[in-house]
Structure formats: C-alpha cells, structure tokens
Scaffold this motif. Sequence first.
Motif, PDB file in Angstrom:
ATOM      1  N   THR A  73       0.837  -1.204   0.000  1.00 22.81           N
ATOM      2  CA  THR A  73       0.000   0.000   0.000  1.00 22.81           C
ATOM      3  C   THR A  73       0.875   1.257   0.000  1.00 22.81           C
ATOM      4  O   THR A  73       2.035   1.228   0.414  1.00 22.81           O
ATOM      5  CB  THR A  73      -0.909   0.035   1.238  1.00 22.81           C
ATOM      6  N   MET A  74       0.277   2.346  -0.443  1.00 21.90           N
ATOM      7  CA  MET A  74       0.994   3.622  -0.456  1.00 21.90           C
ATOM      8  C   MET A  74       1.394   4.020   0.958  1.00 21.90           C
ATOM      9  O   MET A  74       2.498   4.526   1.176  1.00 21.90           O
ATOM     10  CB  MET A  74       0.109   4.715  -1.093  1.00 21.90           C
ATOM     11  N   LYS A  75       0.514   3.787   1.915  1.00 21.68           N
ATOM     12  CA  LYS A  75       0.812   4.121   3.312  1.00 21.68           C
ATOM     13  C   LYS A  75       2.065   3.389   3.784  1.00 21.68           C
ATOM     14  O   LYS A  75       2.949   3.980   4.395  1.00 21.68           O
ATOM     15  CB  LYS A  75      -0.383   3.753   4.190  1.00 21.68           C
ATOM     16  N   LYS A  76       2.162   2.099   3.468  1.00 18.23           N
ATOM     17  CA  LYS A  76       3.323   1.315   3.890  1.00 18.23           C
ATOM     18  C   LYS A  76       4.586   1.792   3.170  1.00 18.23           C
ATOM     19  O   LYS A  76       5.656   1.877   3.765  1.00 18.23           O
ATOM     20  CB  LYS A  76       3.084  -0.166   3.646  1.00 18.23           C
ATOM     21  N   LYS A  77       4.470   2.122   1.889  1.00 17.29           N
ATOM     22  CA  LYS A  77       5.616   2.652   1.152  1.00 17.29           C
ATOM     23  C   LYS A  77       6.144   3.920   1.813  1.00 17.29           C
ATOM     24  O   LYS A  77       7.343   4.079   2.012  1.00 17.29           O
ATOM     25  CB  LYS A  77       5.231   2.973  -0.298  1.00 17.29           C
ATOM     26  N   ILE A  78       5.219   4.821   2.138  1.00 18.52           N
ATOM     27  CA  ILE A  78       5.617   6.103   2.739  1.00 18.52           C
ATOM     28  C   ILE A  78       6.279   5.881   4.091  1.00 18.52           C
ATOM     29  O   ILE A  78       7.323   6.485   4.385  1.00 18.52           O
ATOM     30  CB  ILE A  78       4.397   7.050   2.848  1.00 18.52           C
ATOM     31  N   ILE A  79       5.701   5.022   4.905  1.00 16.18           N
ATOM     32  CA  ILE A  79       6.286   4.743   6.225  1.00 16.18           C
ATOM     33  C   ILE A  79       7.690   4.164   6.079  1.00 16.18           C
ATOM     34  O   ILE A  79       8.632   4.613   6.743  1.00 16.18           O
ATOM     35  CB  ILE A  79       5.380   3.797   7.045  1.00 16.18           C
ATOM     36  N   ILE A  80       7.843   3.181   5.199  1.00 17.57           N
ATOM     37  CA  ILE A  80       9.154   2.556   4.996  1.00 17.57           C
ATOM     38  C   ILE A  80      10.159   3.592   4.514  1.00 17.57           C
ATOM     39  O   ILE A  80      11.283   3.665   5.020  1.00 17.57           O
ATOM     40  CB  ILE A  80       9.050   1.383   4.005  1.00 17.57           C
ATOM     41  N   LEU A  81       9.772   4.398   3.534  1.00 16.01           N
ATOM     42  CA  LEU A  81      10.687   5.407   2.998  1.00 16.01           C
ATOM     43  C   LEU A  81      11.046   6.460   4.033  1.00 16.01           C
ATOM     44  O   LEU A  81      12.218   6.851   4.149  1.00 16.01           O
ATOM     45  CB  LEU A  81      10.099   6.055   1.748  1.00 16.01           C
ATOM     46  N   LEU A  82      10.076   6.927   4.804  1.00 17.67           N
ATOM     47  CA  LEU A  82      10.357   7.952   5.818  1.00 17.67           C
ATOM     48  C   LEU A  82      11.300   7.438   6.904  1.00 17.67           C
ATOM     49  O   LEU A  82      12.260   8.121   7.277  1.00 17.67           O
ATOM     50  CB  LEU A  82       9.059   8.466   6.444  1.00 17.67           C
ATOM     51  N   VAL A  83      11.021   6.256   7.401  1.00 16.31           N
ATOM     52  CA  VAL A  83      11.857   5.710   8.477  1.00 16.31           C
ATOM     53  C   VAL A  83      13.275   5.445   7.968  1.00 16.31           C
ATOM     54  O   VAL A  83      14.259   5.857   8.594  1.00 16.31           O
ATOM     55  CB  VAL A  83      11.231   4.420   9.063  1.00 16.31           C
ATOM     56  N   SER A  84      13.382   4.784   6.817  1.00 16.19           N
ATOM     57  CA  SER A  84      14.718   4.458   6.317  1.00 16.19           C
ATOM     58  C   SER A  84      15.475   5.717   5.889  1.00 16.19           C
ATOM     59  O   SER A  84      16.672   5.843   6.146  1.00 16.19           O
ATOM     60  CB  SER A  84      14.643   3.445   5.180  1.00 16.19           C
ATOM     61  N   ASP A  85      14.797   6.667   5.255  1.00 16.35           N
ATOM     62  CA  ASP A  85      15.470   7.907   4.859  1.00 16.35           C
ATOM     63  C   ASP A  85      15.908   8.725   6.062  1.00 16.35           C
ATOM     64  O   ASP A  85      16.959   9.374   6.025  1.00 16.35           O
ATOM     65  CB  ASP A  85      14.574   8.743   3.939  1.00 16.35           C
ATOM     66  N   THR A  86      15.124   8.711   7.127  1.00 19.48           N
ATOM     67  CA  THR A  86      15.525   9.426   8.347  1.00 19.48           C
ATOM     68  C   THR A  86      16.830   8.859   8.892  1.00 19.48           C
ATOM     69  O   THR A  86      17.759   9.616   9.228  1.00 19.48           O
ATOM     70  CB  THR A  86      14.413   9.321   9.418  1.00 19.48           C
ATOM     71  N   ILE A  87      16.928   7.565   8.943  1.00 20.47           N
ATOM     72  CA  ILE A  87      18.158   6.931   9.445  1.00 20.47           C
ATOM     73  C   ILE A  87      19.327   7.210   8.508  1.00 20.47           C
ATOM     74  O   ILE A  87      20.440   7.513   8.958  1.00 20.47           O
ATOM     75  CB  ILE A  87      17.937   5.418   9.634  1.00 20.47           C
ATOM     76  N   ILE A  88      19.078   7.163   7.205  1.00 24.60           N
ATOM     77  CA  ILE A  88      20.152   7.440   6.245  1.00 24.60           C
ATOM     78  C   ILE A  88      20.604   8.897   6.354  1.00 24.60           C
ATOM     79  O   ILE A  88      21.804   9.193   6.304  1.00 24.60           O
ATOM     80  CB  ILE A  88      19.717   7.077   4.814  1.00 24.60           C
ATOM     81  N   VAL A  89      19.661   9.823   6.503  1.00 27.01           N
ATOM     82  CA  VAL A  89      20.012  11.249   6.623  1.00 27.01           C
ATOM     83  C   VAL A  89      20.830  11.496   7.893  1.00 27.01           C
ATOM     84  O   VAL A  89      21.801  12.261   7.876  1.00 27.01           O
ATOM     85  CB  VAL A  89      18.759  12.147   6.564  1.00 27.01           C
ATOM     86  N   ILE A  90      20.466  10.854   8.980  1.00 27.73           N
ATOM     87  CA  ILE A  90      21.253  10.985  10.216  1.00 27.73           C
ATOM     88  C   ILE A  90      22.680  10.490   9.974  1.00 27.73           C
ATOM     89  O   ILE A  90      23.655  11.146  10.377  1.00 27.73           O
ATOM     90  CB  ILE A  90      20.589  10.218  11.377  1.00 27.73           C
ATOM     91  N   SER A  91      22.815   9.359   9.293  1.00 28.68           N
ATOM     92  CA  SER A  91      24.150   8.837   8.966  1.00 28.68           C
ATOM     93  C   SER A  91      24.881   9.785   8.026  1.00 28.68           C
ATOM     94  O   SER A  91      26.089   9.999   8.163  1.00 28.68           O
ATOM     95  CB  SER A  91      24.038   7.456   8.307  1.00 28.68           C
ATOM     96  N   LEU A  92      24.160  10.367   7.091  1.00 34.11           N
ATOM     97  CA  LEU A  92      24.743  11.302   6.133  1.00 34.11           C
ATOM     98  C   LEU A  92      25.299  12.534   6.838  1.00 34.11           C
ATOM     99  O   LEU A  92      26.412  12.977   6.565  1.00 34.11           O
ATOM    100  CB  LEU A  92      23.665  11.697   5.121  1.00 34.11           C
ATOM    101  N   ILE A  93      24.523  13.060   7.764  1.00 32.89           N
ATOM    102  CA  ILE A  93      24.946  14.254   8.504  1.00 32.89           C
ATOM    103  C   ILE A  93      26.138  13.959   9.403  1.00 32.89           C
ATOM    104  O   ILE A  93      27.068  14.756   9.504  1.00 32.89           O
ATOM    105  CB  ILE A  93      23.764  14.816   9.335  1.00 32.89           C
ATOM    106  N   SER A  94      26.140  12.801  10.028  1.00 36.50           N
ATOM    107  CA  SER A  94      27.202  12.483  10.984  1.00 36.50           C
ATOM    108  C   SER A  94      28.479  11.970  10.327  1.00 36.50           C
ATOM    109  O   SER A  94      29.528  11.935  10.959  1.00 36.50           O
ATOM    110  CB  SER A  94      26.707  11.471  12.017  1.00 36.50           C
ATOM    111  N   SER A  95      28.416  11.610   9.058  1.00 37.26           N
ATOM    112  CA  SER A  95      29.601  11.087   8.380  1.00 37.26           C
ATOM    113  C   SER A  95      30.504  12.218   7.911  1.00 37.26           C
ATOM    114  O   SER A  95      30.038  13.245   7.434  1.00 37.26           O
ATOM    115  CB  SER A  95      29.182  10.232   7.182  1.00 37.26           C
ATOM    116  N   LYS A  96      31.794  11.994   8.020  1.00 38.00           N
ATOM    117  CA  LYS A  96      32.769  12.974   7.553  1.00 38.00           C
ATOM    118  C   LYS A  96      33.365  12.580   6.197  1.00 38.00           C
ATOM    119  O   LYS A  96      33.953  13.388   5.510  1.00 38.00           O
ATOM    120  CB  LYS A  96      33.872  13.129   8.587  1.00 38.00           C
ATOM    121  N   SER A  97      33.177  11.332   5.811  1.00 37.98           N
ATOM    122  CA  SER A  97      33.745  10.814   4.566  1.00 37.98           C
ATOM    123  C   SER A  97      32.857  11.168   3.373  1.00 37.98           C
ATOM    124  O   SER A  97      31.666  10.868   3.362  1.00 37.98           O
ATOM    125  CB  SER A  97      33.900   9.293   4.658  1.00 37.98           C
ATOM    126  N   ILE A  98      33.462  11.789   2.371  1.00 44.22           N
ATOM    127  CA  ILE A  98      32.722  12.135   1.157  1.00 44.22           C
ATOM    128  C   ILE A  98      32.260  10.869   0.430  1.00 44.22           C
ATOM    129  O   ILE A  98      31.180  10.838  -0.155  1.00 44.22           O
ATOM    130  CB  ILE A  98      33.542  13.054   0.222  1.00 44.22           C
TER     131      ILE A  98
END
Length: 125
Positions: A73-98
């Motif tokens: 469902t679209m709802k499940k897609k959005i939830i999966i994308l939001l949760v996983s993207d949030t974790i990836i963005v946190i890793s992106l911000i905290s990483s120093k390696s290009i």
Amino acid sequence: MRGAKKILYITLGIFFLVLGSIGALIPVLPTTPLLLLASLCFVKGSERVDRWFKDTKLYKRHLERYIEARGITMKKKIIILLVSDTIIVISLISSKSIHVKIFLVLLMMIKCYYFIFRINTIKEE
C-alpha cells in the motif's frame, strides 16, 4: 547429497529469517527481501519448515499481502521510505567521509526509485 542440500537451504533460510527479523526492528535492514529469501530457502529445503514459516506472525505481517497482491500500500511505502530515509540522513549528517556521503545519497536514490517505480502500489483493504 540431496539431504545436504536441504540442510543448506534450511540453514540459509534461518539465516535470512534472523536478518529479516532484525530488519523488522531496525529499519536499516530490508525486511521484505530478506524474508522473501528465507521463504525461498524454506520452500526448497523442507515442506514442513515452509508451512511453519508461513504460519508465523512475521510472515503474515510482512510478506503474505505482498506475495498475494504483488505489491504494498501507499501508506506502507511512505512509512518505509520515511523511516529508512531518516536513518540514512542521520548517517549522512554524521559522516565525515565524502565517499560514505556519496554512497548514502545513491542508496537513497536507488531505494526511492525502486519503491516508486518497481514495487506495485495496491489499494488498502
């Protein structure tokens, strides 16, 4: 030799089941693909183990509808994308390696493409 193959498939199935179970708790691991691999291994390994797996709450919650409808469902897609993207963005911000940052951005792009264009969207029941 046939018995060794069955044992190998069951062992791999258990391995993917454990990883998929962890993925259900930690959004970084892809739950559905890992559980699909576990299911495939159980089908090839043992009819009894396959039946057991398909009776678990984990299978019913994460795979049953996907397999029956060939989509989520679209709802499940959005939830999966939001949760996983949030974790990836946190890793992106905290990483120093290009290199890590480039990898994470590519990962987000591929993941979004896959969810939007490759996984069918089904209506909620």
